[in-house]
Design a protein around this motif. Structure first.
Motif, PDB file in Angstrom:
ATOM      1  N   GLU A  10       0.838  -1.194   0.000  1.00 55.84           N
ATOM      2  CA  GLU A  10       0.000   0.000   0.000  1.00 55.84           C
ATOM      3  C   GLU A  10       0.877   1.249   0.000  1.00 55.84           C
ATOM      4  N   CYS A  11       0.330   2.323  -0.557  1.00 57.29           N
ATOM      5  CA  CYS A  11       1.042   3.596  -0.575  1.00 57.29           C
ATOM      6  C   CYS A  11       0.073   4.723  -0.242  1.00 57.29           C
ATOM      7  N   ARG A  12       0.531   5.627   0.601  1.00 57.59           N
ATOM      8  CA  ARG A  12      -0.241   6.840   0.914  1.00 57.59           C
ATOM      9  C   ARG A  12       0.358   7.964   0.065  1.00 57.59           C
ATOM     10  N   ALA A  13      -0.247   8.192  -1.097  1.00 61.22           N
ATOM     11  CA  ALA A  13       0.309   9.141  -2.058  1.00 61.22           C
ATOM     12  C   ALA A  13      -0.194  10.543  -1.736  1.00 61.22           C
ATOM     13  N   TRP A  91       7.767   0.496   5.244  1.00 62.31           N
ATOM     14  CA  TRP A  91       9.107   0.462   4.670  1.00 62.31           C
ATOM     15  C   TRP A  91      10.115   1.075   5.641  1.00 62.31           C
ATOM     16  N   ALA A  92       9.695   2.079   6.417  1.00 59.43           N
ATOM     17  CA  ALA A  92      10.592   2.683   7.412  1.00 59.43           C
ATOM     18  C   ALA A  92      11.072   1.631   8.407  1.00 59.43           C
ATOM     19  N   GLU A  93      10.170   0.758   8.852  1.00 58.05           N
ATOM     20  CA  GLU A  93      10.536  -0.294   9.797  1.00 58.05           C
ATOM     21  C   GLU A  93      11.474  -1.309   9.154  1.00 58.05           C
ATOM     22  N   GLY A 194       7.787   8.850   0.664  1.00 61.54           N
ATOM     23  CA  GLY A 194       8.269   8.793   2.039  1.00 61.54           C
ATOM     24  C   GLY A 194       8.198   7.396   2.623  1.00 61.54           C
ATOM     25  N   ASP A 195       9.172   7.077   3.487  1.00 64.66           N
ATOM     26  CA  ASP A 195       9.281   5.729   4.045  1.00 64.66           C
ATOM     27  C   ASP A 195       8.075   5.329   4.880  1.00 64.66           C
ATOM     28  N   ASP A 196       7.470   6.276   5.591  1.00 64.04           N
ATOM     29  CA  ASP A 196       6.316   5.960   6.440  1.00 64.04           C
ATOM     30  C   ASP A 196       5.022   5.875   5.645  1.00 64.04           C
TER      31      ASP A 196
END
Length: 206
Positions: A10-13, A91-93, A194-196
């Motif tokens: 998933e992506c928060r664009a 992805w940050a984790e 962004g990673d988060d």
């Protein structure tokens, strides 16, 4: 019966939301297109599923994110009550993970090697071997039960060597292995949003 993994990246664009509105998550790509390998070491290391190797899971039993995308909710609804272990990780984790970290315990499956003229050849691992059980006096009712042995314990039985070993995260999720396509997609999306704002949502079925 084996366990399989399903899910979505998933992506928060943030560029796609209207002014004054919060950004929402989108189902970017089905995990089916990237990796559905049945690898219990990876399942245990990442999500705590079939964790025979004794890892501290990175993201176990978090459930479905409350802001999960419509695409993920629709796909998960198709599975009804067949699924378990629903969870997610950003992805940050994943970027912050120490892949050299060892498991918290020894593998409950003995690692098996065969003696050859060139040395030991890795054969595989399992929780039960009739040859091993008979040699060390394990009763048949122990078959299939998870059991650990002191790290480094070794048994030489005929041409076979059995060892009690502790795995590392990198051994479970190999660099350049079957998870590499997933990481590549997540990294590419994170470079833009962004990673988060990139995460993997997964669930399992038998």
């Amino acid at each position: 019966m084996g366990t399989d993994i399903n899910g979505f990246v998933e992506c928060r664009a943030w560029r796609l939301h209207e002014d004054g509105e919060e950004s929402v998550w989108h189902a970017a790509i089905d995990l089916f297109l990237l990796n559905i390998t049945r690898n219990y070491d990876a399942f245990g290391c990442l999500f705590g599923i079939r964790n025979y190797a004794g890892f501290r899971p990175l993201a176990a039993e978090r459930g479905l994110p409350p802001d999960a995308s419509d695409g993920v909710r629709a796909e998960l609804a198709r599975w009804s009550d067949q699924v378990f272990g629903t969870t997610w990780i950003t992805w940050a984790e994943l970027k912050a993970t120490d892949w050299t970290e060892p498991a918290e315990d020894t593998d409950s499956r003995l690692h098996q090697y065969r003696r050859t003229a060139d040395g030991l050849e890795y054969v595989g691992k399992s929780m039960w071997s009739r040859q091993f059980a008979e040699a060390v006096g394990l009763p048949e009712q122990e078959m299939g039960k998870a059991r650990t042995w002191p790290e480094g314990s070794e048994w030489h039985i005929g041409d076979t060597v059995y060892r009690s070993e502790r795995m590392s995260r990198r051994e479970a999720v190999e660099d350049g292995g079957e998870w590499e396509p997933v990481w590549t997609v997540m990294e590419a999306l994170a470079s833009q949003h962004g990673d988060d704002n990139v995460r993997l949502v997964v669930w399992f079925d038998n």
